[in-house]
Design an enzyme around this catalytic site. Structure first.
Site: not given
Ligand code: GLU
Length: 424
Positions: A199-200
């Site tokens: 994820s980010k």
């Protein structure tokens, strides 16, 4: 004929997981002499953005994942509507206000043979009546996806594991419409080093970020290929051609793949090292200009020599800036750490003599600089290593780098002498 598709929603950039899905579809199509379709699933008019679509197409092209056919779902709303109406007319779907829903018969097992995971069964008791057309007139994801996969004659649906639970719902739609059900293959998730889903939070996830960081497309593709699949043995650097020859969906792992930045960097370094210096120089030009290290007029031959000296010393193109940046500036200064390193022994006098002699050199090439250096070391009765190290720090600001005399030559006489003179 095998026909596969990659169906991104343009609600964000193409990320590593999406690129891996696209790549596996592409490899499967190429390995089977089949076709690869790119379908933009932009039915969510609110969240879909043209800039994301453009970025997805650019990233795919950059990675070399060329498609044989291209579609956009926003061009096809009338097709979905028509098929939904037909299901209503056939008594298989019903209206609820302006929405259309599929009737789902209870207590049925829906079973499919996933090409990677084997048989998977869902019971329709877990599945509600499915929205096909939303009340705003747009199709629901599963509906437009199935209509398109059927009309585009997709034979294999290869996508992320997060879509497994959509599969039985989609099979019900195929059945209701009397379409042939394709084969499904769900790819394992990609995890970050911490074991959590990529994820980010993990850092760069967009393909664009890797491009900007200076990863080469072939290296990134090579790395993505290894996320869930491995050719025989432990071979890690593998050309696309040989990967396509060896690729088999059935050999894709069931367990999650772990994203390993160090391995990606290592693979990238191998590609950089193997790249032709000319080609690598072309790839470095935009970065050098962006960093203000190169103007419009420059010495191409000199630049290629520098790139040749550093290409076995970088993991990403950006590393070139860190390692070779000292050659592109005149106002050069040492970090405190390097100053301390330099000041371990005071070579002030020796540096001045070396500077004087280099400054008097008639030619400033490898042989000449080496002779001057070695003669001086001999006269002083010290080991050449004792002087190589501080001179390297004074010239480059680093204690590692290519050969000292190669470095002097590309730095040039004037800057070499000047840096030696003001080192102490
Ligand atoms: N548009 C869907 C997505 O981006 C595609 C899923 C599929 O491949 O069916 O997740």
């Amino acid at each position: 004929m095998v026909k596969v598709r990659f169906a991104p929603s343009p609600t964000g950039y193409l990320h590593i997981g999406g690129a891996r899905t696209a790549l596996f579809n592409w490899m499967y199509a190429r390995s089977q002499g089949g076709k690869f379709v790119l379908r933009i699933e932009d039915t969510d008019l609110e969240r879909s953005k043209p800039e994301y679509e453009k970025e997805i197409l650019d990233s795919m092209t950059w990675l070399g994942l060329v498609w044989d056919e291209f579609y956009k779902q926003s061009d096809r709303f009338s097709i979905y509507k028509e098929h939904a109406e037909k299901l209503v007319a056939d008594g298989k779907a019903y209206r609820e206000g302006t929405a259309i829903l599929l009737k789902v018969e209870k207590a049925r097992d829906i079973k499919f043979d996933d090409q990677i995971r084997g048989f998977i069964v869902f019971n329709t008791d877990e599945i509600k009546d499915q929205v096909l057309m939303k009340s705003d007139g747009s199709p629901a994801y599963s509906f437009s996806c199935v209509v398109d996969d059927a009309l585009m004659e997709i034979t294999h649906v290869i996508r992320g594991e997060d879509h497994i639970s959509n599969t039985p719902k989609q099979i019900l739609i195929y059945e209701a419409m009397g379409f042939k059900v394709p084969k499904f293959a769900h790819l394992p998730l990609i995890m970050g080093a911490d074991g959590a889903r990529l994820s980010k939070r993990f850092g760069a996830v967009a393909v664009t970020d890797y491009r900007g960081e200076g990863f080469l497309p072939d290296a990134l593709v090579n790395y993505l290929m290894l996320l869930g699949w491995a050719p025989s043995g432990t071979q890690e650097v593998i050309t696309m051609k040989s990967a396509v020859e060896k690729f088999s969906i059935k050999k894709v792992n069931k367990t999650a793949a772990q994203f390993d930045m160090e391995k990606l960097k290592w693979i990238n370094a191998q590609y950089i090292k193997a790249a032709e210096t000319k080609v690598l120089t072309d790839s470095l030009l935009p970065i050098l200009k962006e960093e203000g290290l190169l103007g419009d007029v420059f010495d191409r031959t000199w630049l290629e020599t520098v790139v040749g000296l550093f290409k076995s010393r970088m993991s990403t193109l950006r590393d070139f800036i860190d390692r070779a940046g000292f050659l592109f500036v005149n106002d050069f200064s040492l970090s405190d750490e390097m100053k301390a390193e330099l000041n371990k022994i005071n070579f002030s006098k020796e540096f001045q003599v070396l500077a004087d002699r280099l400054s008097g050199a008639a030619v400033f090439d490898h042989a000449a600089t080496e002779k001057i250096f070695r003669d001086l070391v001999g006269e002083l009765g010290i080991k050449s290593g004792d002087l190589v190290h501080p001179v390297r720090v004074a010239l480059s600001g680093s204690n590692v780098g290519p050969g000292l005399f190669e470095t002097m030559v590309v730095l040039g006489k004037e800057r070499t002498v000047e840096r030696l003179r003001r080192a102490f």
